[in-house]
Design a protein around this motif. Sequence first.
Motif, mmCIF file in Angstrom:
data_model
loop_
_atom_site.group_PDB
_atom_site.id
_atom_site.type_symbol
_atom_site.label_atom_id
_atom_site.label_comp_id
_atom_site.label_asym_id
_atom_site.label_seq_id
_atom_site.Cartn_x
_atom_site.Cartn_y
_atom_site.Cartn_z
ATOM 1 N N THR A 111 0.833 -1.202 0.000
ATOM 2 C CA THR A 111 0.000 0.000 0.000
ATOM 3 C C THR A 111 0.869 1.254 0.000
ATOM 4 O O THR A 111 1.724 1.412 0.866
ATOM 5 C CB THR A 111 -0.924 0.017 1.238
ATOM 6 O OG1 THR A 111 -1.702 -1.185 1.239
ATOM 7 C CG2 THR A 111 -1.829 1.228 1.224
ATOM 8 N N PRO A 112 0.648 2.141 -0.977
ATOM 9 C CA PRO A 112 1.402 3.396 -0.983
ATOM 10 C C PRO A 112 1.106 4.227 0.267
ATOM 11 O O PRO A 112 -0.014 4.203 0.795
ATOM 12 C CB PRO A 112 0.887 4.120 -2.229
ATOM 13 C CG PRO A 112 0.241 3.074 -3.068
ATOM 14 C CD PRO A 112 -0.267 2.032 -2.118
ATOM 15 N N HIS A 113 2.124 4.952 0.717
ATOM 16 C CA HIS A 113 1.979 5.794 1.910
ATOM 17 C C HIS A 113 0.805 6.746 1.734
ATOM 18 O O HIS A 113 0.627 7.357 0.684
ATOM 19 C CB HIS A 113 3.272 6.589 2.145
ATOM 20 C CG HIS A 113 3.201 7.457 3.356
ATOM 21 N ND1 HIS A 113 3.208 6.955 4.632
ATOM 22 C CD2 HIS A 113 3.084 8.801 3.480
ATOM 23 C CE1 HIS A 113 3.114 7.942 5.489
ATOM 24 N NE2 HIS A 113 3.045 9.072 4.816
ATOM 25 N N GLY A 114 0.015 6.868 2.777
ATOM 26 C CA GLY A 114 -1.111 7.794 2.763
ATOM 27 C C GLY A 114 -2.403 7.198 2.236
ATOM 28 O O GLY A 114 -3.452 7.837 2.319
ATOM 29 N N LYS A 115 -2.339 6.001 1.699
ATOM 30 C CA LYS A 115 -3.539 5.338 1.181
ATOM 31 C C LYS A 115 -4.081 4.379 2.236
ATOM 32 O O LYS A 115 -3.320 3.837 3.042
ATOM 33 C CB LYS A 115 -3.218 4.545 -0.096
ATOM 34 C CG LYS A 115 -2.704 5.397 -1.232
ATOM 35 C CD LYS A 115 -3.804 6.264 -1.767
ATOM 36 C CE LYS A 115 -3.303 7.072 -2.948
ATOM 37 N NZ LYS A 115 -4.304 7.965 -3.464
ATOM 38 N N PRO A 116 -5.386 4.149 2.231
ATOM 39 C CA PRO A 116 -5.950 3.195 3.192
ATOM 40 C C PRO A 116 -5.445 1.777 2.913
ATOM 41 O O PRO A 116 -5.295 1.378 1.764
ATOM 42 C CB PRO A 116 -7.460 3.277 2.956
ATOM 43 C CG PRO A 116 -7.696 4.445 2.088
ATOM 44 C CD PRO A 116 -6.405 4.777 1.422
ATOM 45 N N ILE A 117 -5.186 1.047 3.973
ATOM 46 C CA ILE A 117 -4.734 -0.332 3.847
ATOM 47 C C ILE A 117 -5.962 -1.223 3.767
ATOM 48 O O ILE A 117 -6.851 -1.132 4.617
ATOM 49 C CB ILE A 117 -3.846 -0.737 5.038
ATOM 50 C CG1 ILE A 117 -2.611 0.155 5.075
ATOM 51 C CG2 ILE A 117 -3.469 -2.209 4.957
ATOM 52 C CD1 ILE A 117 -1.790 0.005 6.336
ATOM 53 N N GLU A 118 -5.998 -2.069 2.738
ATOM 54 C CA GLU A 118 -7.109 -2.981 2.559
ATOM 55 C C GLU A 118 -6.573 -4.404 2.499
ATOM 56 O O GLU A 118 -5.638 -4.697 1.749
ATOM 57 C CB GLU A 118 -7.853 -2.666 1.276
ATOM 58 C CG GLU A 118 -8.502 -1.290 1.280
ATOM 59 C CD GLU A 118 -9.201 -0.968 -0.024
ATOM 60 O OE1 GLU A 118 -9.421 -1.881 -0.843
ATOM 61 O OE2 GLU A 118 -9.527 0.212 -0.228
#
Length: 125
Positions: A111-118
Amino acid sequence: MDSTAARRATEEVPSIPRDDNGPVFREPWEAQAFAMALALHERGVFTWNEWAQTLGDEIKRAQAAGDPDTGETYYMHWLAALERLVAEKGVATRDTLHRYRDAWDRACDRTPHGKPIELRETDFA
């Protein structure tokens, strides 16, 4: 989070980092771990005495392993105590806890930094 339950927890477990308004957290996951412990306590999974004993054991274990006990790792010990009690009380097995931890690690890594983790099914592979 139920403010009454949070206040009661800070009274029962005096080591919780807090200010005049109640518990304080440096990261969102710390508040989530705190809330999970409150919810499990309220459901009768463990008493505050069991919680305090287990948390104290985890802190002592970490100190024996070299943790400088500066307060920055407090919620890491909180999480270790939570995982231990969840396993001991049969809420989830240690294998299940490890499986989910590893899945979250994989999800975080992609997951890219700043994006929600799914979480995805492939994270459990």
